[in-house]
Design a protein around this motif. Structure first.
Motif: not given
Ligand SMILES: Nc1nc2c(ncn2[C@@H]2O[C@H](COP(=O)(O)OP(=O)(O)OP(=O)(O)O)[C@@H](O)[C@H]2O)c(=O)[nH]1
Ligand SMILES: Nc1ncnc2c1ncn2[C@@H]1O[C@H](COP(=O)(O)OP(=O)(O)O)[C@@H](O)[C@H]1O
Ligand SMILES: [Mg+2]
Ligand SMILES: [Mg+2]
Lengths: 225, 318
Positions: A142, A145-146, B146-148, B224
């Motif tokens: 995550q 990605r950010e 949203i975090s995954q 998130s």
């Protein structure tokens, strides 16, 4: 018409194919023109999916120049074939590539695996795109990605950023909606590139293979050493 | 998280972009005006673009309205039959998702991630605070909302742990203080069990260490309010502590799992069958006791594993 570009193997074909799947549900006629250098399997991939496609190989020419020299003819071909949306796929092979045309919806596809410095390294292809699609988010954290999306925003604050999974197609529906509302044109005549293409006009463009100062003729730039 | 704003000097900004500058502490305009347009073109940019880029890095991430609830409106199962449940989720809640492989656990998570509006195979709708998020928000929202975490995810970044945390904080416009680094390190090490340092390269972290760092990072650095977790059980981390940490940050946590400890830790669990929610089960006292027993067993496993690692004979009564 819509121009899709991005570094090699970033997921362009996957994204285009998934997006077309969405568009086909609405009975929209689509064709893809693939520009590449030497060879590609993409033509086969598209054909297998029943997508009308043409291939242009630039061979020894700069792929960007080859692109712009052929794009208007491609557009005319698309009109003859009654295509509603013509998509071009081209790989940005030198990072200074500049395949986008003013007023023509432009998409740049880059992937999360390519490293967080990559957005900074890619030139006009990314900086002047209307939409940036980021792929392969399924296999990185995550946080990465950010960071990656942030780095994209830094170099192209105007673009819409979409995260799409090239394998499952998650997110492609959104892109297909943007494709649908893209502007229509009768012709590409008098349209302009968004940015100048990488230039070269030197002896090596004309097939010179010898190395040495005596052979440097034309548009030559020297390193500061 | 207290998001202090950082200011990037025009000098740092431009040199970071690869420009060679000779004087420090000038304004952006004076740098940009002094640049030859041909040089800028060589660099694949222009003045207007540079100004926009500089402003972009100082833009505060938009603060979204607070998420008070998520409603999962039922769709249809794989045979097109109606899904009998609407599920309302609130912050600070853990919901586990169980069911055989292929039943549709990941699909449910994907529906939430995608803020589905009847446009996925299940036909579900996801409502935030009781309303359908409008089209335009949908693009920009997923990232902020949203975090995954999933089993397939790895760190690929060529950086060490400290650089990584700083970079992530930076991208979130959070002050990357040493205190923050310490806090993340402390927690991640606690969860992982096997110690690692700030200097450890991300790609050298073990599966458990990566997972631990990802969870702590999600807790402290991702704003998130929703966390989606897909099968992370084999990671070998302290699961109870990990969940407690996430819950303490007032997030909504959905976790698809085959792990009985994680499944029972949740306040509620959704049982998925043939592509739809088939049952919703609330945990009761009896289940809590079973969870307690399972955790004791897990502890025992852990101590035996550690003893084996240390080269000890096993003397514990199992
Ligand atoms: N895990 C994952 N893999 C992806 C994703 N998108 C694409 N891929 C994979 O990446 C590889 C390259 O994808 P392509 O779509 O062929 O890339 P391309 O940009 O068209 O490549 P060229 O045309 O050769 O430059 C393929 O093996 C895809 O399956 C994604 O979102 N996640
Ligand atoms: N209600 C549904 N209708 C149609 N297809 C579904 C439905 N629910 C799940 N699927 C599909 O079933 C497949 C398996 O689901 P998945 O979520 O990967 O299962 P799990 O994570 O439980 O192993 C996926 O291709 C998914 O899209
Ligand atoms: Mg391709
Ligand atoms: Mg799954």
């Amino acid at each position: 018409m819509i121009t899709v570009s991005g570094p090699p193997s970033s997921g362009k074909t996957s994204i285009i194919e998934k997006t077309i799947k969405e568009l086909k549900k609405k009975e929209i006629e689509i064709a893809v023109i693939k520009f590449d250098c030497l060879s590609t399997a993409d033509e086969m991939i598209y054909q297998k999916k029943g997508i009308k496609t043409k291939l242009g190989l630039s061979g020894s020419l700069c792929p960007d120049h080859y692109f712009v020299n052929n794009i208007d003819a491609c557009f005319r071909w698309g009109r003859q074939e009654n295509v509603d949306i013509l998509i071009t796929e081209s790989a940005g092979l030198c990072n200074r590539c500049s395949p986008h045309i003013k007023e023509v919806l432009s998409v740049c596809v880059i992937d999360n695996l390519s490293g967080y410095h990559t957005p900074k390294k890619i030139g006009p292809m990314l900086k002047f795109a209307d939409i940036v699609v980021i792929t392969k988010g399924d296999i990185v954290s995550q946080a990465e990605r950010e960071v990656f999306a942030y780095n994209v925003k830094k170099v192209n604050p105007h673009a819409k950023i979409l995260h799409i999974n090239g394998i499952t197609g998650q997110g492609a529906a959104q892109l297909s909606k943007l494709f649908e509302i893209a502007e229509d044109y009768d012709s590409l005549d008098e349209k302009k590139l968004r940015f100048t293409m990488p230039a070269a006009l030197c002896s090596y463009c004309l097939g010179e293979t010898m190395i040495g100062k005596d052979y440097h003729i034309g548009n030559v730039k020297n390193m500061n050493l | 998280m207290e998001a202090e704003k950082r200011l990037v000097s025009p000098y740092d900004f431009l040199t970071d972009m690869g420009f060679e500058l000779f004087e420090k502490n000038q304004s952006l305009d004076s740098y940009v005006e002094a640049m030859n347009p041909d040089y800028l073109e060589d660099m694949g940019t222009n003045r207007e673009m540079l100004r926009a880029n500089y402003h972009a890095i100082h833009k505060k991430p938009e603060v979204d309205e607070k998420v008070k609830s998520i409603l999962i409106k039922g769709g249809v199962n794989k045979d097109g039959e109606k899904e009998g449940f609407d599920i309302l989720l609130k912050p600070g809640e853990i919901v586990s998702i169980v069911g055989p492989t292929g039943s549709g656990k990941s699909r449910l998570l994907a529906d939430i991630e995608w803020l589905a509006q009847g446009d996925t195979p299940t036909g579900r709708h996801i409502l935030i605070n009781g309303v359908q998020p409008d089209e335009d928000k949908r693009y920009s929202m997923d990232e902020k909302l949203i975090s995954q975490l999933s089993q397939n995810m790895n760190f690929v970044m060529d950086a060490n742990v400290e650089e990584f945390i700083r970079m992530h904080a930076h991208s979130r416009n959070i002050n990357e203080s040493d205190l923050l680094i310490e806090k993340v390190m402390q927690w991640a090490n606690d969860l992982a069990g096997e110690p690692f340092t700030k200097e450890t390269p991300l790609t050298a972290l073990s599966g458990g260490q990566s997972r631990a760092l990802m969870i702590v990072d999600v807790a402290f650095l991702c704003q998130s309010p929703i966390v989606l977790i897909d099968e992370i059980e084999n990671a070998g981390i302290d699961r109870r502590q990990a969940m407690a940490l996430l819950v303490s940050t007032e997030k909504i946590i959905l976790i698809a799992t085959h792990d009985p400890v994680l499944a029972l830790m949740a306040n509620r669990r959704l049982v998925i069958k043939n592509g739809a929610i088939d049952q919703v089960i609330e945990g009761d006292e009896h289940e809590k006791r079973v969870l307690g027993d399972l955790e004791k067993m897990a502890e025992k496993m852990l101590s035996v594993r550690n003893a084996l690692r240390m080269g000890n004979k096993i003397t514990l009564k199992v």
